[in-house]
Design a protein around this motif. Structure first.
Motif, short mmCIF file in Angstrom:
data_model
loop_
_atom_site.label_atom_id
_atom_site.label_comp_id
_atom_site.label_asym_id
_atom_site.label_seq_id
_atom_site.Cartn_x
_atom_site.Cartn_y
_atom_site.Cartn_z
N THR A 150 33.00 28.76 31.92
CA THR A 150 32.30 29.60 30.96
C THR A 150 32.83 31.03 31.01
O THR A 150 32.67 31.72 32.00
CB THR A 150 30.79 29.60 31.26
N SER A 151 33.46 31.43 29.91
CA SER A 151 33.93 32.79 29.77
C SER A 151 33.08 33.48 28.70
O SER A 151 32.03 32.97 28.32
CB SER A 151 35.42 32.80 29.39
N SER A 152 33.55 34.61 28.22
CA SER A 152 32.76 35.41 27.28
C SER A 152 33.67 36.03 26.22
O SER A 152 34.83 36.35 26.48
CB SER A 152 32.02 36.52 28.03
N LEU A 153 33.12 36.21 25.02
CA LEU A 153 33.86 36.91 23.97
C LEU A 153 34.12 38.36 24.34
O LEU A 153 34.95 39.02 23.71
CB LEU A 153 33.07 36.84 22.66
N SER A 154 33.44 38.85 25.37
CA SER A 154 33.68 40.23 25.79
C SER A 154 35.11 40.41 26.30
O SER A 154 35.63 41.52 26.30
CB SER A 154 32.69 40.63 26.88
N SER A 155 35.76 39.32 26.72
CA SER A 155 37.14 39.43 27.17
C SER A 155 38.08 39.76 26.01
O SER A 155 39.20 40.24 26.22
CB SER A 155 37.59 38.12 27.85
N VAL A 156 37.62 39.51 24.80
CA VAL A 156 38.39 39.83 23.59
C VAL A 156 37.84 41.08 22.90
O VAL A 156 38.59 41.97 22.50
CB VAL A 156 38.36 38.65 22.60
N ALA A 202 36.58 40.51 34.33
CA ALA A 202 36.39 39.27 35.08
C ALA A 202 36.58 38.05 34.17
O ALA A 202 37.22 37.06 34.55
CB ALA A 202 34.99 39.24 35.70
N ASN A 203 36.05 38.13 32.97
CA ASN A 203 36.21 37.02 32.03
C ASN A 203 37.63 36.92 31.50
O ASN A 203 38.13 35.81 31.25
CB ASN A 203 35.21 37.17 30.87
N ALA A 204 38.31 38.06 31.35
CA ALA A 204 39.71 38.04 30.92
C ALA A 204 40.58 37.33 31.96
O ALA A 204 41.53 36.62 31.61
CB ALA A 204 40.22 39.47 30.69
N PHE A 205 40.23 37.52 33.24
CA PHE A 205 40.96 36.80 34.28
C PHE A 205 40.81 35.29 34.11
O PHE A 205 41.79 34.55 34.20
CB PHE A 205 40.46 37.20 35.67
N ILE A 206 39.58 34.85 33.84
CA ILE A 206 39.34 33.42 33.66
C ILE A 206 40.19 32.87 32.52
O ILE A 206 40.84 31.83 32.64
CB ILE A 206 37.85 33.15 33.39
N ASP A 207 40.18 33.58 31.40
CA ASP A 207 40.97 33.15 30.24
C ASP A 207 42.44 33.00 30.61
O ASP A 207 43.08 31.99 30.31
CB ASP A 207 40.84 34.17 29.10
#
Length: 204
Positions: free
Chosen positions: A160-166, A178-183
């Motif tokens: 589960t990531s987040s649109l916040s990474s974009v 943190a979510n950008a790392f997951i992506d």
């Protein structure tokens, strides 16, 4: 294709909003056994509902206990284990215990994260301590999942990531990184992690 009936699935952060929705869905639609992992040590199931006992227990733990009991309504086969996904040794030990007690884990949903308001601050107020609190469940948790399950032949892994990474967002600095790392982790290892999926959800 990836979800099948009567399988055992593991959800990290299963008492969060996303985790609860997916837990209910898997149990009701696919007759799954769901193992929930969380950082909180939830009071035992024989806890008295009396107000005197409730006063002795942290209100957040009581809320988690009630959330878990609500998820189990209708005799859903849901089991909770306490561990920290960012602590490799503790996490690996719990996974071994789960498989010894419940059999093979067929799929994993990684929904653990930190949504504590204190970790959402403007960039000028961010520090290493805040970043670490966001990175532990998302970044280190994902790395530990890869190490622990890479040879277990899972049907799928949902991260589960987040649109916040974009899209970013005010005060979302550490969270979005943190979510950008997951992506990046999942996409860059696409050849090796063919059954891994990174889902960028709206909201936190």
């Amino acid at each position: 294709e990836y979800l099948k009936e009567n399988k055992t699935y593991l959800i990290t952060g299963g008492l969060g909003k996303v985790g609860k929705i997916l837990t209910t869905y898997l149990c009701d639609i696919y007759k799954s056994k769901v193992i929930i992992i969380g950082r909180r040590i939830i009071p035992s199931e024989n806890l008295s509902e009396s107000s005197s006992n409730e006063q002795k227990i942290d209100s957040r733990l009581m809320e988690a206990f009630k959330d878990l009991e609500k998820l189990k309504e209708g005799n859903r086969p849901i089991f909770y284990y306490n561990t920290d996904v960012s602590d490799y040794n503790a996490f690996n030990e719990v996974i071994e215990k789960i498989e010894s007690e419940h059999g093979k884990i067929s799929g994993v949903i990684h929904a653990a994260g930190n949504i504590n308001n204190l970790t959402f601050k403007p960039i000028e107020k961010l520090d290493a301590k805040i970043a670490l609190k966001q990175f532990q469940p998302k970044v280190q948790g994902t790395i530990n999942l890869n190490i622990i399950f890479k040879n277990r032949n899972l049907d799928f892994v949902w991260i589960t990531s987040s649109l916040s990474s974009v899209l970013g967002g005010l005060t979302f600095g550490a969270y979005s990184v943190a979510n950008a790392f997951i992506d990046s982790f999942v996409n860059n290892k696409r050849e090796d992690l063919k059954n891994w999926f990174c889902i960028n959800l709206d909201g936190i």
